[in-house]
Enzyme design. Structure first.
Site, PDB file in Angstrom:
ATOM      1  N   ASN A   5       0.846  -1.207   0.000  1.00 58.99           N
ATOM      2  CA  ASN A   5       0.000   0.000   0.000  1.00 58.99           C
ATOM      3  C   ASN A   5       0.880   1.255   0.000  1.00 58.99           C
ATOM      4  O   ASN A   5       0.547   2.247  -0.659  1.00 58.99           O
ATOM      5  CB  ASN A   5      -0.940  -0.004   1.209  1.00 58.99           C
ATOM      6  CG  ASN A   5      -2.214  -0.781   0.942  1.00 58.99           C
ATOM      7  OD1 ASN A   5      -3.083  -0.333   0.200  1.00 58.99           O
ATOM      8  ND2 ASN A   5      -2.327  -1.954   1.509  1.00 58.99           N
ATOM      9  N   LEU A  13       0.805  -2.570  12.723  1.00 56.66           N
ATOM     10  CA  LEU A  13       0.164  -3.547  13.623  1.00 56.66           C
ATOM     11  C   LEU A  13       0.160  -3.129  15.096  1.00 56.66           C
ATOM     12  O   LEU A  13      -0.246  -3.887  15.959  1.00 56.66           O
ATOM     13  CB  LEU A  13       0.853  -4.921  13.466  1.00 56.66           C
ATOM     14  CG  LEU A  13       0.706  -5.545  12.078  1.00 56.66           C
ATOM     15  CD1 LEU A  13       1.382  -6.904  12.031  1.00 56.66           C
ATOM     16  CD2 LEU A  13      -0.772  -5.671  11.701  1.00 56.66           C
ATOM     17  N   LYS A  14       0.654  -1.927  15.397  1.00 52.90           N
ATOM     18  CA  LYS A  14       0.611  -1.476  16.795  1.00 52.90           C
ATOM     19  C   LYS A  14      -0.532  -0.486  16.976  1.00 52.90           C
ATOM     20  O   LYS A  14      -0.914   0.221  16.034  1.00 52.90           O
ATOM     21  CB  LYS A  14       1.935  -0.785  17.184  1.00 52.90           C
ATOM     22  CG  LYS A  14       3.209  -1.554  16.924  1.00 52.90           C
ATOM     23  CD  LYS A  14       3.215  -2.943  17.529  1.00 52.90           C
ATOM     24  CE  LYS A  14       3.223  -2.946  19.027  1.00 52.90           C
ATOM     25  NZ  LYS A  14       3.194  -4.320  19.587  1.00 52.90           N
ATOM     26  N   HIS A  73      -8.628  -1.309   5.898  1.00 57.35           N
ATOM     27  CA  HIS A  73      -8.920  -2.637   6.442  1.00 57.35           C
ATOM     28  C   HIS A  73      -9.414  -3.520   5.293  1.00 57.35           C
ATOM     29  O   HIS A  73     -10.302  -3.097   4.528  1.00 57.35           O
ATOM     30  CB  HIS A  73      -9.990  -2.543   7.540  1.00 57.35           C
ATOM     31  CG  HIS A  73     -10.258  -3.845   8.204  1.00 57.35           C
ATOM     32  ND1 HIS A  73      -9.407  -4.405   9.144  1.00 57.35           N
ATOM     33  CD2 HIS A  73     -11.271  -4.740   8.048  1.00 57.35           C
ATOM     34  CE1 HIS A  73      -9.894  -5.573   9.538  1.00 57.35           C
ATOM     35  NE2 HIS A  73     -11.021  -5.807   8.884  1.00 57.35           N
ATOM     36  N   ASP A  82     -10.527  -0.143  14.803  1.00 59.99           N
ATOM     37  CA  ASP A  82     -11.302  -0.434  13.566  1.00 59.99           C
ATOM     38  C   ASP A  82     -12.707   0.156  13.595  1.00 59.99           C
ATOM     39  O   ASP A  82     -13.583  -0.304  12.864  1.00 59.99           O
ATOM     40  CB  ASP A  82     -11.435  -1.956  13.348  1.00 59.99           C
ATOM     41  CG  ASP A  82     -10.208  -2.524  12.653  1.00 59.99           C
ATOM     42  OD1 ASP A  82     -10.101  -3.763  12.553  1.00 59.99           O
ATOM     43  OD2 ASP A  82      -9.353  -1.724  12.225  1.00 59.99           O
ATOM     44  N   GLU A 123      -7.574  -2.407  -2.610  1.00 62.07           N
ATOM     45  CA  GLU A 123      -6.980  -1.562  -1.568  1.00 62.07           C
ATOM     46  C   GLU A 123      -6.097  -0.480  -2.193  1.00 62.07           C
ATOM     47  O   GLU A 123      -6.158   0.705  -1.834  1.00 62.07           O
ATOM     48  CB  GLU A 123      -6.107  -2.407  -0.632  1.00 62.07           C
ATOM     49  CG  GLU A 123      -6.874  -3.303   0.304  1.00 62.07           C
ATOM     50  CD  GLU A 123      -5.933  -4.049   1.221  1.00 62.07           C
ATOM     51  OE1 GLU A 123      -5.046  -3.415   1.806  1.00 62.07           O
ATOM     52  OE2 GLU A 123      -6.109  -5.271   1.352  1.00 62.07           O
TER      53      GLU A 123
HETATM   54  C1  GRF Z   1      -3.233  -4.858   3.866  1.00 65.57           C
HETATM   55  O1  GRF Z   1      -3.988  -5.996   3.529  1.00 65.57           O
HETATM   56  C2  GRF Z   1      -4.088  -3.914   4.659  1.00 65.57           C
HETATM   57  O2  GRF Z   1      -5.454  -4.021   4.384  1.00 65.57           O
HETATM   58  C3  GRF Z   1      -3.849  -4.345   6.072  1.00 65.57           C
HETATM   59  O3  GRF Z   1      -2.508  -4.806   6.131  1.00 65.57           O
HETATM   60  C4  GRF Z   1      -2.099  -5.193   4.826  1.00 65.57           C
HETATM   61  C5  GRF Z   1      -0.870  -4.408   4.503  1.00 65.57           C
HETATM   62  O4  GRF Z   1      -0.322  -4.881   3.353  1.00 65.57           O
HETATM   63  N1  GRF Z   1      -4.054  -3.240   6.961  1.00 65.57           N
HETATM   64  P1  GRF Z   1       0.921  -4.062   2.737  1.00 65.57           P
HETATM   65  O5  GRF Z   1       2.023  -4.082   3.772  1.00 65.57           O
HETATM   66  O6  GRF Z   1       0.447  -2.669   2.440  1.00 65.57           O
HETATM   67  O7  GRF Z   1       1.264  -4.844   1.489  1.00 65.57           O
END
Ligand code: GRF
Length: 213
Positions: free
Chosen positions: A16, A92-93, A111, A152, A181
């Site tokens: 992303n 993730l934090k 998400h 979330d 995404e």
């Molecule tokens: C994605 O699937 C996003 O929806 C979730 O974590 C993942 C991150 O993927 N929050 P990346 O590191 O951007 O490839």
């Protein structure tokens, strides 16, 4: 007018992050990335930052006595980098309350499901697609939302459905969703930095948006 400055927070491979960089380079998102922050010294996102000469910082929770001091340090980094908006991209934090207070309605997250379904604690990355596959869901999707103090549960900015009835595995669901995404996140970030979000409680409307965009 000075370009808005973004900080990206990521813990993983950073696809992303890469997609956002491309949309900034093309001029679609009128902003610049001031800083990448990650809690993971092995994050693929760091390599992406290096390729694009984006300043990056690794900050590891175990180096701090508690979550508050960890997030205090992140806040210091954000202020020093004159950041206007925070983009969570697989981070993730938990974001500390002090950061949410300082950047109210200026922190956005993506998400890989249609919140509020398949969201909340423990619902991240592959766990989401596995739960969706096991439930036999026919339509999944992507949610981009503002970050508040409830996990979330912030106001939803954009959502898009992804048909998955023919998906043969959670991985196939993940692939289909990730493609959307990359498109949807950049659209939401563009709207945010262009100050087009109208926020009323938990409802967000976009200046100039129609239901048929
Ligand atoms: C994605 O699937 C996003 O929806 C979730 O974590 C993942 C991150 O993927 N929050 P990346 O590191 O951007 O490839």
């Amino acid at each position: 007018m000075l370009k808005k400055r973004l900080a990206v927070l990521a813990s993983g491979r950073g696809s992303n992050f890469q997609a956002i960089i491309e949309k900034i380079t093309s001029g679609y998102i009128p902003a610049s990335i001031a800083l990448l922050i990650t809690n993971n010294p092995d994050a693929g996102a760091i390599d992406i930052a290096k390729v694009h000469n984006i300043p990056w910082q690794v900050i590891v929770p175990k180096d701090f006595p508690d979550s508050k001091s960890f997030n205090d340090q992140i806040l210091k980094m954000l202020i020093a980098a004159k950041v206007d908006y925070l983009i969570l991209a697989g981070y993730l934090k938990l974001i500390g309350d002090q950061i949410i207070d300082k950047y109210e309605n200026r922190i956005i997250n993506i998400h890989p499901a249609l919140l509020p379904s398949f969201g909340g604690k423990g619902m991240y990355g592959h766990h989401v697609h596995q739960a969706i596959y096991d439930r036999g869901v026919k339509v999944s999707g992507v949610t981009v939302h503002l970050v508040n103090k409830e996990y979330d549960a912030g106001p939803i900015v954009l959502q898009r459905c992804v048909p998955i009835a023919t998906a043969k595995s959670p991985d196939e669901i993940a692939q289909r969703v990730l493609k959307i995404e990359h498109e949807l996140y950049s659209q939401a970030i563009k709207f945010m930095v262009e100050d087009r979000l109208i926020i009323n409680g938990s409802r967000v409307t976009i200046k100039g948006e129609t239901d048929f965009d």
